[in-house]
Scaffold this active site. Sequence first.
Site, PDB file in Angstrom:
ATOM      1  CG  ASP A 161      -1.903  -1.124   1.246  1.00  0.00           C
ATOM      2  OD1 ASP A 161      -2.225  -1.633   0.161  1.00  0.00           O
ATOM      3  OD2 ASP A 161      -2.351  -1.504   2.347  1.00  0.00           O
ATOM      4  CE  LYS A 162      -0.252   8.537  -0.549  1.00  0.00           C
ATOM      5  NZ  LYS A 162      -1.354   9.519  -0.518  1.00  0.00           N
TER       6      LYS A 162
END
Length: 347
Positions: A155-156
């Site tokens: 994830d970011k």
Amino acid sequence: MNQQPEVDEQEEQDLYEHLRVVVDKGQSLLRIDKFLMHKVENASRNRIQNAIDLGNVLVNDKPIKASYKVKPLDVISVVLPHPPRDTEVYPENIPLNIVYEDDDVLVVNKPPGLVVHPGYNNYTGTLVNGLVYHFQQLPTLPGNDGRPGLVHRIDKDTSGLLLISKNERAMTWLARQFYEHTIARRYIALVWGDLETDGTVEGYIGRSIKDRRVMSIYDDPEKGKWSVTHYKVLERLNYVTLIECQLETGRTHQIRAHMKHIGHPLFSDATYGGDSILKGTVFSKYKQFVDNCFELMPRQALHAQSLGFVHPTKREFIYFEAPLPEDFKSVLAKWQKYMSASAEQNS
């Protein structure tokens, strides 16, 4: 708190084409590479031979040679990345923290806040834009338009190690390891609450009915995909616990959703309710302390610390570790100091 939807991190099991074919009763003898060219969409003979050479094509559960001739009722299974797509990604000179590189693979330590691949609201400034700038020719995975080189994602706002393939042969080799869950990965997480023992979280993970940005855990296989996370307590810090997570499957938001499911959301994880005070005292000094931690680390406390895999050419297991980034280290140090101070007051 208003949030933009996160980039949808597609499950790793969905990144690879897993083809299973039972040969017709009336099939005449035919070389398996020729046979598969008519069964696998957009596959060149060279690509299929590559997969056969790497042991990614099994007949009746056994690897075979390209000269093998298929027989009636043979059961053929194939694990293969999809062919490249014609989706343009613009190269950008984005610095990459390269932990390891050779002709086949690249291991990058991704900082928090960097989106891995282009998608909703993030068409530029991603890790993939940087990869395209630094490495012109990278293979692409199934359904992965514009995501060259990626064999998995994080994830970011998760930091840590990411494995990138530099050629199709390497990607095919690594695809099988991800599909069979033999890639070794450990994450470090800070969660709310006091976890008393080590444990395992499992269940069917799927989109929440109430909020599509969030994953939920179900008992019903119709509502999601099977997921397993093992966790181990590393350090208890009064109202939070530092843990190590080992993935058995690689689903979207798996650790974040699993820890929320057992009542211990990741510290500062806004999507899963970890960005408010869930454990602790009512004193204003404590509230100020936690708010300072949130400010230091305005993202989920999750770091992909280690990564191990069998190298596509060397055929040896290689292993890498990445230290905690500064924001995570700072917050951890604050909680350690807070716990020490609390212990002194109570002694």
